[in-house]
Each structure stands twice: as structure tokens, then as C-alpha cells.
Design an enzyme around this catalytic site. Structure first.
Site, PDB file in Angstrom:
ATOM      1  N   HIS A  18       1.957  16.688 -25.682  1.00 23.28           N
ATOM      2  CA  HIS A  18       1.917  15.222 -25.113  1.00 23.28           C
ATOM      3  C   HIS A  18       0.939  14.721 -25.839  1.00 23.28           C
ATOM      4  CE1 HIS A  18       5.322  16.462 -22.930  1.00 23.28           C
ATOM      5  NE2 HIS A  18       5.164  15.310 -22.312  1.00 23.28           N
TER       6      HIS A  18
ATOM      7  N   LYS B  82       3.983  11.706 -10.719  1.00 27.13           N
ATOM      8  CA  LYS B  82       3.365  10.767 -11.640  1.00 27.13           C
ATOM      9  C   LYS B  82       3.934   9.634 -11.785  1.00 27.13           C
ATOM     10  CE  LYS B  82       0.344  13.747 -14.508  1.00 27.13           C
ATOM     11  NZ  LYS B  82       0.048  14.343 -15.657  1.00 27.13           N
TER      12      LYS B  82
ATOM     13  N   ASN C  81       0.745  19.253 -20.201  1.00 27.83           N
ATOM     14  CA  ASN C  81       0.601  18.288 -21.269  1.00 27.83           C
ATOM     15  C   ASN C  81       0.702  18.829 -22.867  1.00 27.83           C
ATOM     16  OD1 ASN C  81      -0.177  16.222 -19.193  1.00 27.83           O
ATOM     17  ND2 ASN C  81      -2.335  17.183 -19.236  1.00 27.83           N
TER      18      ASN C  81
ATOM     19  N   LYS D 203       8.131  23.599 -13.220  1.00 26.47           N
ATOM     20  CA  LYS D 203       7.399  22.503 -12.918  1.00 26.47           C
ATOM     21  C   LYS D 203       6.817  22.515 -11.535  1.00 26.47           C
ATOM     22  CE  LYS D 203       6.447  17.468 -14.002  1.00 26.47           C
ATOM     23  NZ  LYS D 203       7.028  16.028 -14.397  1.00 26.47           N
TER      24      LYS D 203
ATOM     25  N   HIS E 278      10.390   9.040 -26.650  1.00 25.08           N
ATOM     26  CA  HIS E 278       9.363   9.861 -25.959  1.00 25.08           C
ATOM     27  C   HIS E 278       9.760  11.229 -26.328  1.00 25.08           C
ATOM     28  CE1 HIS E 278       6.521  11.367 -23.234  1.00 25.08           C
ATOM     29  NE2 HIS E 278       7.365  12.176 -22.570  1.00 25.08           N
TER      30      HIS E 278
ATOM     31  N   HIS F  80       1.925  11.306 -27.528  1.00 28.61           N
ATOM     32  CA  HIS F  80       1.607   9.744 -26.984  1.00 28.61           C
ATOM     33  C   HIS F  80       0.909   9.121 -28.024  1.00 28.61           C
ATOM     34  CE1 HIS F  80       1.501  11.293 -22.617  1.00 28.61           C
ATOM     35  NE2 HIS F  80       2.704  11.126 -22.915  1.00 28.61           N
TER      36      HIS F  80
ATOM     37  N   GLU G 260      -3.606  17.174 -10.933  1.00 29.36           N
ATOM     38  CA  GLU G 260      -4.264  17.451 -12.382  1.00 29.36           C
ATOM     39  C   GLU G 260      -5.756  17.729 -12.411  1.00 29.36           C
ATOM     40  OE1 GLU G 260      -1.778  16.005 -15.456  1.00 29.36           O
ATOM     41  OE2 GLU G 260      -3.585  16.022 -16.686  1.00 29.36           O
TER      42      GLU G 260
ATOM     43  N   ARG H 141      -2.380  21.977 -13.697  1.00 26.81           N
ATOM     44  CA  ARG H 141      -1.212  21.006 -14.234  1.00 26.81           C
ATOM     45  C   ARG H 141      -1.587  20.581 -15.667  1.00 26.81           C
ATOM     46  NH1 ARG H 141       1.825  16.146 -10.541  1.00 26.81           N
ATOM     47  NH2 ARG H 141       2.765  15.479 -12.231  1.00 26.81           N
TER      48      ARG H 141
ATOM     49  N   GLU I  70      11.476  18.245 -23.535  1.00 24.81           N
ATOM     50  CA  GLU I  70      10.731  18.627 -22.350  1.00 24.81           C
ATOM     51  C   GLU I  70      11.038  19.916 -21.837  1.00 24.81           C
ATOM     52  OE1 GLU I  70       8.256  17.183 -21.639  1.00 24.81           O
ATOM     53  OE2 GLU I  70       8.255  14.823 -21.576  1.00 24.81           O
TER      54      GLU I  70
ATOM     55  N   ARG J 255       0.871  -1.345   0.045  1.00 22.03           N
ATOM     56  CA  ARG J 255      -0.079   0.078   0.088  1.00 22.03           C
ATOM     57  C   ARG J 255       0.915   1.219  -0.135  1.00 22.03           C
ATOM     58  NH1 ARG J 255      -3.310  -2.976   3.949  1.00 22.03           N
ATOM     59  NH2 ARG J 255      -4.879  -3.906   2.540  1.00 22.03           N
TER      60      ARG J 255
HETATM   61  N1  LIG Z   1       6.184  11.159 -14.687  1.00 22.50           N
HETATM   62  C1  LIG Z   1       6.435  12.040 -15.370  1.00 22.50           C
HETATM   63  O1  LIG Z   1       6.067  13.118 -15.084  1.00 22.50           O
HETATM   64  C2  LIG Z   1       6.964  11.994 -16.832  1.00 22.50           C
HETATM   65  C3  LIG Z   1       7.290  13.068 -17.404  1.00 22.50           C
HETATM   66  C4  LIG Z   1       7.939  13.143 -18.749  1.00 22.50           C
HETATM   67  C5  LIG Z   1       8.368  11.763 -19.322  1.00 22.50           C
HETATM   68  N2  LIG Z   1       8.067  10.464 -18.593  1.00 22.50           N
HETATM   69  C6  LIG Z   1       8.243   9.457 -19.272  1.00 22.50           C
HETATM   70  O2  LIG Z   1       9.908   9.309 -19.154  1.00 22.50           O
HETATM   71  C7  LIG Z   1      10.284   8.329 -19.933  1.00 22.50           C
HETATM   72  C8  LIG Z   1      11.207   8.847 -20.997  1.00 22.50           C
HETATM   73  O3  LIG Z   1      12.148   9.020 -20.362  1.00 22.50           O
HETATM   74  P1  LIG Z   1      13.724   9.005 -20.630  1.00 22.50           P
HETATM   75  O4  LIG Z   1      13.896   9.626 -21.964  1.00 22.50           O
HETATM   76  O5  LIG Z   1      14.683   9.429 -19.362  1.00 22.50           O
HETATM   77  O6  LIG Z   1      14.006   7.278 -21.175  1.00 22.50           O
HETATM   78  P2  LIG Z   1      14.630   5.962 -20.667  1.00 22.50           P
HETATM   79  O7  LIG Z   1      14.397   5.959 -19.159  1.00 22.50           O
HETATM   80  O8  LIG Z   1      14.273   4.879 -21.366  1.00 22.50           O
HETATM   81  O9  LIG Z   1      16.183   6.490 -20.704  1.00 22.50           O
HETATM   82  C9  LIG Z   1      16.514   6.507 -22.044  1.00 22.50           C
HETATM   83  C10 LIG Z   1      17.788   5.849 -22.223  1.00 22.50           C
HETATM   84  O10 LIG Z   1      19.087   6.102 -21.742  1.00 22.50           O
HETATM   85  C11 LIG Z   1      19.640   5.217 -21.166  1.00 22.50           C
HETATM   86  N3  LIG Z   1      20.209   5.916 -19.765  1.00 22.50           N
HETATM   87  C12 LIG Z   1      19.609   6.945 -18.838  1.00 22.50           C
HETATM   88  N4  LIG Z   1      20.495   7.556 -18.079  1.00 22.50           N
HETATM   89  C13 LIG Z   1      21.959   7.042 -18.515  1.00 22.50           C
HETATM   90  C14 LIG Z   1      23.095   7.467 -18.271  1.00 22.50           C
HETATM   91  N5  LIG Z   1      23.324   8.392 -17.419  1.00 22.50           N
HETATM   92  N6  LIG Z   1      24.104   6.797 -19.008  1.00 22.50           N
HETATM   93  C15 LIG Z   1      23.840   6.003 -20.367  1.00 22.50           C
HETATM   94  N7  LIG Z   1      22.637   5.801 -20.453  1.00 22.50           N
HETATM   95  C16 LIG Z   1      21.517   6.109 -19.738  1.00 22.50           C
HETATM   96  C17 LIG Z   1      18.390   4.233 -20.504  1.00 22.50           C
HETATM   97  O11 LIG Z   1      19.016   3.220 -20.293  1.00 22.50           O
HETATM   98  C18 LIG Z   1      17.815   4.223 -21.669  1.00 22.50           C
HETATM   99  O12 LIG Z   1      18.111   3.539 -22.669  1.00 22.50           O
HETATM  100  C19 LIG Z   1       8.930   7.930 -20.824  1.00 22.50           C
HETATM  101  O13 LIG Z   1       8.297   6.795 -20.605  1.00 22.50           O
HETATM  102  C20 LIG Z   1       7.958   9.065 -20.426  1.00 22.50           C
HETATM  103  O14 LIG Z   1       6.376   8.664 -20.576  1.00 22.50           O
HETATM  104  C21 LIG Z   1       7.438  10.795 -17.166  1.00 22.50           C
END
Ligand SMILES: NC(=O)c1ccc[n+]([C@@H]2O[C@H](COP(=O)([O-])OP(=O)(O)OC[C@H]3O[C@@H](n4cnc5c(N)ncnc54)[C@H](O)[C@@H]3O)[C@@H](O)[C@H]2O)c1
Length: 367
Positions: free
Chosen positions: A251, A146, A248, A230, A267, A255, A240, A244, A188, A124
């Protein structure tokens, strides 16, 4: 190193401590030693980040006498699923991890969203610490609470709000991030600037050079500015229900593009193209200036991000995919569209239904 303290919601008893800059990982170790000495710590990392950042952190935590383990999953958006969540939960079960434990998400946005969601529901809810190592997760994903996994290719359909215990963004971890992943983060950051910070937009226009060279001071400033921006939004509307929704921008289309491309489009790239399409929709809907569409495209391009929809994906498929968006209400897709760079409409106009013809026109113009 800079320290920011946010509380979400503003009435929360405990602040979410945010440390940004060189030395943030040292600070994490010290904070854990001082504040959670008996807590079993479970690090969660993907297969890329496990070896380069999570394992060294695990070693340092153990050297300081803390109980710590590492769980790993295959890198990539394709792992952000209920199946991976179950795999991690089964591992927690086998290790008899109880309610006294905390998870530490070390990695990009995929790791943060996935580990955050596991922490939100394990027994939980147990604490999660976000240790973003991609630029995208530093400027956006790690902050705001999120957490989610995808379902049937549709983004973030199953998830929860779960604010982190702390966020530790050490920009020195970015030195190992591959170039294409590094560029993703700017999508972003540019979104953040468009929805609420015209000064940040101008600063990005003037500082693409040092940022792309990974100048530490420039990156630290960028991460701090984006997180602060943010946090201002999230503080006012954690769940949201109103403001908030501004986050988006870009997005809804992004998406849909991720869905139709079956995650071939990452992404950050999808957000870049989504921003271009939704800026054109804003031109028709809110009177967003044509010249600002051009400035946005030029800035995305300067950071090496895509500004055109890849030809393989038809307008019909993209339009259909928008119907899976979380912002669909009574069958209508909602969009958060800017008035001008740095300014979104006030409520209730912030999130609005847009005619399909306007989306189709903008898709066409972004080919
Ligand atoms: N929760 C939220 O508010 C929010 C906001 C924006 C995006 N997101 C989500 O985030 C995701 C995208 O994030 P991302 O682009 O970081 O993707 P990711 O986590 O897949 O990382 C991208 C790549 O970089 C590699 N990587 C990360 N840090 C590294 C480092 N220091 N050295 C070498 N390799 C490294 C990872 O292994 C991966 O292959 C999506 O799923 C998106 O929906 C969430």
C-alpha cells in the site's frame, strides 16, 4: 449465510455482527427492525449504487415501518474528500439528524470510508452499518473500522477509527458489479493471503476459474476467509500500534501510484502493482524468495490485474509521492514486507525503513 461476531477492541461491550452470503440484506432489515426500531436511518450511497442497491433497501426498510432517508454523492475516488463530507454533513443538518440516528453505508470502499468518517464525527459519533457491495470492500475495506478522506491527492490523510455496528455483505449484490471493478477486489484478497494465509494463497491459485465466473459458494468462502484473517489482525491491534501494519503491504507504493496518477489508476490496480514492487523490495530486505515474487505476479495476472507500472509515471514522481504516506516517521517511509508467502516478520521488524535505492531498483524491475 454465515455469521461472524468480532469485538474490536476485545473488551468492547458490543460485538460487531458480520453476516456474509446470500440473504445478508434480509438479515440486515430484520436486525434493524428488532434492534433499532426507533432509530432514524440515513443510507449513504454513490450515484451508481444508489439506484441499484440503496433505493431498493430504502423501500424495504420503509415498508417495515422504519424511518429511512437516502443521501447520494457522485461515484468515484475523487469524491473521497473533505468537500463531499461537508456536503453530506450539510444534508444531515438540513434534515435535523440527531444523535439518535445511524448511517448505513451502501457501496464500495469509497462509500464505506466516507460515510464511516461522517458517522465518526457527526454529533461526536453515531453508529454506522457497513453494507459493502464491491468485492474489494467485502474482502477488506468494510471491516476494521478505518474511515478517512483524501487530501491534496494523498490518501486517507484525514480520518478516524470508527468500528461499525455491523457488516452485511450479500454476495448477490456483486452480480451488478462491472468486470473491471470486480477484478479489483482480488488485489486485496491476494494481499491478505500473502501477509498471513499461505493456504488461502494456494486456494486462490487453484480457484481463479470459479471465482472469476462469480460462483457464489467460492465468493462466499473468499469473503469469509479474508474477513476472518483481517479480523484476527485487527483484534490484536485495533489502532495500528503494531501488528496491524502488516495490512499495509503493497500500500505504500499503491498510495503513491494513486497520487501521481490523480486517481486514474484505481485502488485495486494500484495495490496489485504496489504488491509487485514491494515483493521485490522484500526480496532484497527480508530474503523473500524470488520464486514467490513470480507466484504473486502469476496470481495477480490470472485475475486480470496489472503487474507492471504504467509508463506515464516516473520513478522520481513515485518516490516523491511516498513521502506523503501516513507511515512516514521522522522523514522516513516505512514498509511492511513479507518474509515468505503467508508470513510477516515479528515486531519490531514488521514495519521497517527501506533505503530509497531499494525502492528505485524495485520500481525499475516492475516496468
Ligand atoms: N477502510 C479500509 O480499511 C480500506 C481498505 C481497503 C480499501 N479502502 C478504500 O476503498 C476504496 C476502494 O474501494 P472500491 O474499489 O470498492 O471503490 P468504490 O467504492 O469507488 O467502488 C468501485 C466502483 O464500483 C461501483 N460499485 C460498487 N458496488 C457496486 C455494485 N454492486 N454494482 C455496481 N457498481 C458497484 C461504485 O459505484 C464505483 O464506481 C479506496 O478509497 C480505498 O482507499 C479502505
Amino acid at each position: 449465510m454465515q455469521v461472524l461476531d468480532f469485538s474490536f477492541p476485545p473488551t468492547a461491550k458490543r460485538h460487531c455482527r458480520v453476516r456474509v452470503g446470500h440473504g445478508a440484506l434480509d438479515a440486515l432489515v430484520e436486525d434493524l427492525v428488532l434492534e433499532t426500531p426507533g432509530t432514524p436511518l440515513i443510507l449513504v450511497a454513490d450515484s451508481n449504487v444508489a439506484a441499484i442497491h440503496a433505493r431498493p433497501l430504502l423501500g424495504r426498510l420503509r415498508e417495515r415501518g422504519l424511518s429511512a432517508e437516502l443521501l447520494q454523492f457522485p461515484a468515484g475516488e475523487a469524491s473521497k474528500t473533505r468537500q463531499t463530507k461537508i456536503m453530506l454533513e450539510d444534508a444531515l443538518f438540513r434534515a435535523s439528524v440527531g444523535r439518535d440516528a445511524a448511517l448505513i453505508a451502501v457501496g464500495g470502499g469509497v462509500t464505506g470510508d466516507l460515510a464511516g468518517f461522517v458517522a465518526a464525527t457527526w454529533q461526536r459519533g453515531i453508529p454506522v452499518v457497513q453494507v459493502p457491495t464491491s468485492l474489494l470492500s467485502m474482502v477488506d475495506a468494510a471491516l476494521g473500522g478505518k474511515t478517512a478522506v483524501n487530501l491534496g491527492g494523498a490518501k486517507n490523510l484525514v480520518g478516524s477509527f470508527h468500528q461499525p455496528w455491523g457488516i452485511y455483505a450479500d454476495v448477490s449484490t456483486l452480480t451488478t458489479l462491472p468486470d473491471d471493478e470486480f477484478r479489483e477486489g482480488f488485489a486485496e484478497a491476494i494481499k491478505t493471503a500473502v501477509i498471513g494465509d499461505a493456504a488461502l494463497f494456494r486456494w486462490l491459485e487453484a480457484n481463479a476459474g470459479p471465482l472469476l465466473r462469480r460462483d457464489t459458494d467460492a465468493l462466499e468462502r473468499l469473503v469469509l476467509d479474508c474477513m476472518s484473517s483481517k479480523a484476527r489482525v485487527v483484534k490484536r491491534d485495533e489502532r495500528e500500534t503494531g501488528r496491524r501494519a502488516a495490512l499495509n503491504f503493497g500500500h505504500t507504493v499503491a498510495h503513491a501510484l494513486e497520487m501521481v496518477s490523480e486517481n486514474l489508476l484505481s485502488h485495486g490496480s494500484a495495490v496489485a502493482v504496489g504488491i509487485c514492487v514491494e515483493s521485490r523490495m522484500a526480496r532484497v530486505t527480508t530474503g523473500f524468495p524470488e520464486s514467490s515474487v513470480g507466484r504473486i505476479e502469476a496470481l495477480l495476472d490470472a485475475f486480470g490485474l496489472p503487474i507492471r507500472i504504467p509508463g506515464a509515471y516516473t520513478d522520481a514522481a513515485i518516490v516523491a509521492a511516498t513521502s506523503h504516506d501516513k507511515k512516514v516517521r521522522a522523514g522516513n517511509v516505512h514498509y511492511a514486507l513479507p518474509l515468505r508467502i503467508g508470513r510477516m516478520p515479528a515486531l519490531p521488524q514488521l514495519s521497517r525503513v527501506v533505503e530509497e535505492a531499494v525502492l528505485r531498483e524495485a520500481l525499475h524491475a516492475t516496468r
